[in-house]
Write an enzyme that holds these catalytic residues in place. Sequence first.
Site, short mmCIF file in Angstrom:
data_model
loop_
_atom_site.label_atom_id
_atom_site.label_comp_id
_atom_site.label_asym_id
_atom_site.label_seq_id
_atom_site.Cartn_x
_atom_site.Cartn_y
_atom_site.Cartn_z
N ALA A 150 61.97 39.08 0.36
CA ALA A 150 61.16 37.87 0.24
C ALA A 150 60.73 37.74 -1.21
CB ALA A 150 59.95 37.97 1.15
N GLY A 193 63.25 41.63 3.10
CA GLY A 193 63.74 40.47 3.85
C GLY A 193 65.25 40.33 3.79
N GLU A 196 66.45 42.47 6.45
CA GLU A 196 66.03 41.84 7.72
C GLU A 196 66.91 40.64 8.04
OE1 GLU A 196 62.02 41.65 6.20
OE2 GLU A 196 61.29 42.85 7.88
N GLU A 216 58.94 47.51 1.43
CA GLU A 216 57.65 46.80 1.46
C GLU A 216 56.47 47.74 1.26
OE1 GLU A 216 60.14 46.36 3.58
OE2 GLU A 216 60.45 44.23 3.99
N1 CAA Z 1 61.05 38.63 -5.37
C1 CAA Z 1 60.98 37.93 -6.52
N2 CAA Z 1 61.71 38.23 -7.61
C2 CAA Z 1 62.53 39.29 -7.52
C3 CAA Z 1 62.65 40.05 -6.35
C4 CAA Z 1 61.87 39.67 -5.23
N3 CAA Z 1 61.93 40.30 -4.06
N4 CAA Z 1 63.52 41.05 -6.58
C5 CAA Z 1 63.96 40.91 -7.83
N5 CAA Z 1 63.35 39.85 -8.42
C6 CAA Z 1 63.53 39.35 -9.77
C7 CAA Z 1 62.84 40.25 -10.78
O1 CAA Z 1 61.46 39.93 -10.86
C8 CAA Z 1 63.60 39.91 -12.03
O2 CAA Z 1 63.13 38.68 -12.53
P1 CAA Z 1 62.87 38.53 -14.14
O3 CAA Z 1 64.24 38.73 -14.75
O4 CAA Z 1 62.36 37.14 -14.25
O5 CAA Z 1 61.92 39.60 -14.51
C9 CAA Z 1 65.01 39.67 -11.52
O6 CAA Z 1 64.90 39.42 -10.13
C10 CAA Z 1 65.91 40.88 -11.70
O7 CAA Z 1 65.27 41.98 -11.10
P2 CAA Z 1 65.10 43.40 -11.86
O8 CAA Z 1 64.97 43.19 -13.32
O9 CAA Z 1 63.99 44.13 -11.18
O10 CAA Z 1 66.51 44.03 -11.54
P3 CAA Z 1 66.86 45.58 -11.40
O11 CAA Z 1 68.34 45.65 -11.30
O12 CAA Z 1 66.19 46.38 -12.44
O13 CAA Z 1 66.21 46.03 -9.99
C11 CAA Z 1 65.74 45.77 -7.63
C12 CAA Z 1 66.72 45.46 -8.80
C13 CAA Z 1 65.74 47.26 -7.35
C14 CAA Z 1 66.26 45.01 -6.42
C15 CAA Z 1 64.32 45.31 -8.02
O14 CAA Z 1 64.39 43.97 -8.48
C16 CAA Z 1 63.35 45.33 -6.86
O15 CAA Z 1 62.85 46.39 -6.53
N6 CAA Z 1 63.06 44.16 -6.27
C17 CAA Z 1 62.06 44.05 -5.22
C18 CAA Z 1 62.60 44.58 -3.90
C19 CAA Z 1 61.53 44.48 -2.85
O16 CAA Z 1 60.47 45.04 -2.96
N7 CAA Z 1 61.83 43.73 -1.77
C20 CAA Z 1 60.92 43.54 -0.66
C21 CAA Z 1 60.16 42.27 -0.83
S1 CAA Z 1 58.88 42.07 0.37
C22 CAA Z 1 59.66 41.48 1.76
O17 CAA Z 1 60.85 41.27 1.77
C23 CAA Z 1 58.78 41.25 2.96
C24 CAA Z 1 59.49 40.98 4.22
O18 CAA Z 1 59.53 41.79 5.09
C25 CAA Z 1 60.11 39.68 4.46
#
Ligand code: CAA
Length: 342
Positions: A150, A193, A196, A216
């Site tokens: 998400a 998500g 999911e 999460e």
């Molecule tokens: N939401 C919003 N933006 C996101 C995102 C997310 N879930 N995941 C990645 N991005 C964005 C980053 O903020 C970044 O944007 P900027 O370039 O503007 O800074 C861009 O995508 C690239 O991401 P990274 O620079 O972090 O890329 P990376 O290769 O270094 O890492 C990753 C990749 C490991 C996937 C890392 O981005 C990450 O950990 N993302 C979050 C994953 C996460 O926590 N997901 C769960 C979300 S909560 C949820 O989903 C609730 C539910 O149950 C529905």
Amino acid sequence: MPLNMLVARHLSRRPPPASLGTLVKACTASSAHVTASFSPGATSATKAGRIIAPPTSLASSASIPSRAFAASASLKENYDHILVERCFPENSDVVGGGVGVITLHRPKALNALCDALFEDLIHAARVLDEDDDIGCIVITGSGKAFAAGADISEMSKREFANAYKTNMFSQWADITKMSKPIIAAVNGFALGGGCELAMMCDIILAGSKAQFGQPEINLGVIPGAGGTQRLVRAIGKSKAMEMVLTGNRINAQEAMDAGLVSRVIDSELLLEEAVKMGYGIAEKGGVAVRMCKEAVNAAEEMTLSEGLRFERRMFHSLFATRDQKEGMSAFLEKRKPNFTNE
Ligand code: CAA
């Protein structure tokens, strides 16, 4: 004519099969709509600055022709965060034999599932689900990410009352209401998500570089779109508990070994293989296909005796279909069946 359908190389409703390497389409109308041509792997920008690009791996697969979406009344003029394609097997007149491919396309945010993306996704899935030319749907992302979860920046501003009153994420489950099978072709990250969403689909195919996780817990929350429920059913309590409590990711092979995905495929071939699988499903009788999906999904909700009764009643009802007569006659006559999905 929807602009991003132009990305999908539109011609007419059922034009002769054309290779994905040919294209293309003239689209007039607003300033954002321009005539474009397409070569595999190429991207081109419209006058409005919008990037027109094919889903890379599909575009590079000359064996999967694509037909365009005609002016379906139900399609939106534009989808901002997805690409949609209707693909058809070459030299085939199978009724409803096409595969609808929805590519999540928010590359700068690793396909993070913002509200607008999910609205696009549900809309396109509904249209394809009602499209008589389509027998199966594939949802995919990019090589780097199926979806990284998400959208955290969108979520970070939410308050409890608002999340509760709007029943946040409940609308995502509309994906599970589609009657046609949905294959998730997962490459790269399928996190939170994203994982999911994949689990809401009917079959998960993993590219060799796929990674699945429910991180999460690292954000101070828990999975909110089925991660604690569907994951347990898919891989069992202990592994699911480990994933949601540690936030650790598993790779494609681990996901395969755990039973989360049905196959691991070379990441370059993933989308092609997913579409081929979709063709294989779409050529079966459409009523029986839908009933298979309904019955297997019912297994997760019912007791064994309820489920067996449900299955048997569905089985009985299929004897009222033309496809049953055709399928069994074709077997006895040693020929391929011509299902009409009736
Ligand atoms: N939401 C919003 N933006 C996101 C995102 C997310 N879930 N995941 C990645 N991005 C964005 C980053 O903020 C970044 O944007 P900027 O370039 O503007 O800074 C861009 O995508 C690239 O991401 P990274 O620079 O972090 O890329 P990376 O290769 O270094 O890492 C990753 C990749 C490991 C996937 C890392 O981005 C990450 O950990 N993302 C979050 C994953 C996460 O926590 N997901 C769960 C979300 S909560 C949820 O989903 C609730 C539910 O149950 C529905």
